[in-house]
Scaffold this motif. Structure first.
Motif, PDB file in Angstrom:
ATOM      1  N   THR A 100       0.829  -1.199   0.000  1.00  0.00           N
ATOM      2  CA  THR A 100       0.000   0.000   0.000  1.00  0.00           C
ATOM      3  C   THR A 100       0.860   1.244   0.000  1.00  0.00           C
ATOM      4  N   VAL A 126      -4.385   9.588  -0.418  1.00  0.00           N
ATOM      5  CA  VAL A 126      -4.262   9.672   1.028  1.00  0.00           C
ATOM      6  C   VAL A 126      -2.782   9.614   1.403  1.00  0.00           C
ATOM      7  N   SER A 142       0.654   8.841   3.349  1.00  0.00           N
ATOM      8  CA  SER A 142       1.027   7.665   4.128  1.00  0.00           C
ATOM      9  C   SER A 142       1.030   8.009   5.612  1.00  0.00           C
ATOM     10  N   LEU A 143       0.923   6.981   6.439  1.00  0.00           N
ATOM     11  CA  LEU A 143       0.958   7.184   7.883  1.00  0.00           C
ATOM     12  C   LEU A 143       2.245   7.889   8.301  1.00  0.00           C
ATOM     13  N   VAL A 154       2.085  11.620   7.557  1.00  0.00           N
ATOM     14  CA  VAL A 154       1.178  12.315   8.474  1.00  0.00           C
ATOM     15  C   VAL A 154       1.793  12.414   9.865  1.00  0.00           C
ATOM     16  N   TRP A 178      -5.385   2.545  10.236  1.00  0.00           N
ATOM     17  CA  TRP A 178      -4.407   2.569   9.150  1.00  0.00           C
ATOM     18  C   TRP A 178      -4.172   1.159   8.626  1.00  0.00           C
ATOM     19  N   THR A 225      -7.084   9.024  11.367  1.00  0.00           N
ATOM     20  CA  THR A 225      -7.194   7.889  10.459  1.00  0.00           C
ATOM     21  C   THR A 225      -7.008   8.358   9.016  1.00  0.00           C
ATOM     22  N   PRO A 226      -6.836   7.447   8.067  1.00  0.00           N
ATOM     23  CA  PRO A 226      -6.655   7.878   6.668  1.00  0.00           C
ATOM     24  C   PRO A 226      -7.783   8.764   6.164  1.00  0.00           C
ATOM     25  N   ASP A 228      -9.282  11.060   7.600  1.00  0.00           N
ATOM     26  CA  ASP A 228      -9.126  12.445   8.041  1.00  0.00           C
ATOM     27  C   ASP A 228      -8.212  13.242   7.116  1.00  0.00           C
ATOM     28  N   HIS A 229      -7.530  12.555   6.212  1.00  0.00           N
ATOM     29  CA  HIS A 229      -6.515  13.226   5.393  1.00  0.00           C
ATOM     30  C   HIS A 229      -6.796  13.095   3.897  1.00  0.00           C
ATOM     31  N   LEU A 230      -8.044  12.832   3.544  1.00  0.00           N
ATOM     32  CA  LEU A 230      -8.401  12.753   2.136  1.00  0.00           C
ATOM     33  C   LEU A 230      -8.235  14.107   1.470  1.00  0.00           C
TER      34      LEU A 230
END
Length: 230
Positions: A76, A83, A85-86, A89, A192, A224-225, A227-229
């Motif tokens: 991924t 989105v 990546s973790l 962020v 995530w 979470t993902p 939240d960052h779209l």
């Protein structure tokens, strides 16, 4: 005559077999067992097993408690997308947290059976610190980072009993479980593609309790993902 080994063919048969397993996993999002993958690819079961162990260890394959494999979080991360990546962020959040607490803050991800430090933020201080190197590997079932990473996902049959308590409280504090004299404060990061956690390490026992609301605030900032779209 068809070349039969890596040096003659100019490629790696092992790599090609591993990629073939990944392709097959990508066709079956519900997951496949080792035997099913062996049948689908035509590889001997022992070969498929060895390759899957390596893919799982490096995060390219994920394995559930029933023994079914799916495509792992490392794939991924390679694919990218809209989105972030973790790690992208988390990095600025961890640097703010490290400055605020004057302690080392890191992102810990579960990779196979290890808790791997993937992002490290050190505070601007000259005092004594517990330094964590990026890429450090610790047990998943000992220490704040690994335990909190386990708690970021759904319950698993073989997980340590205290992991469920971490899910309920949202954080964990440990002492000297991985490094003698170290206090760890960690919070799970659910939602995530990889099991992960924020982890703070300090030698100051008073900071351990004071850090909890700040660590929880940082975990909420990462979110979470969704939240960052973009």
């Amino acid at each position: 005559m068809t070349p039969s080994n890596d040096s003659e063919s100019g490629g790696s048969q092992t790599l090609e077999r591993g990629l073939a397993l990944l392709v097959e996993l990508g066709r079956h999002p519900q997951g496949l067992t080792t035997s099913q993958l062996s049948a689908a690819t035509g590889f001997h079961r022992s070969i498929a097993h060895r390759l899957l162990v390596s893919l799982h260890r490096t995060g390219f394959a994920a394995r559930d408690d029933s023994g079914r494999y799916t495509v792992g979080p490392a794939v991924t991360g390679l694919l990218g997308g809209s989105v972030p990546s973790l790690r992208t962020v988390a990095e600025p959040v961890l640097h703010r947290l490290a400055r605020r607490l004057d302690a080392t803050a890191s992102l810990v991800e579960a990779v196979g059976t290890a808790a791997v430090t993937t992002v490290v933020a050190e505070p601007p201080t000259d005092g004594p610190l517990f330094w964590y190197r990026k890429g450090s590997r610790d047990p998943l079932d000992h220490g704040s980072g690994g335990l909190a990473a386990l708690a970021s996902g759904p319950p698993r049959a073989a997980e340590p009993p205290r992991v469920q308590a971490i899910r309920e409280t949202g954080y964990v504090i440990t002492h000297s479980e991985v490094n003698i004299g170290a206090h760890g404060i960690a919070a799970p990061l659910p939602g995530w593609p990889v099991r992960a956690a924020i982890n703070v390490v300090t030698s100051d026992p008073d900071l351990a309790d004071r850090a909890v609301p700040h660590v929880l605030e940082a975990a909420a900032a990462i979110g979470t993902p969704g939240d960052h779209l973009g």
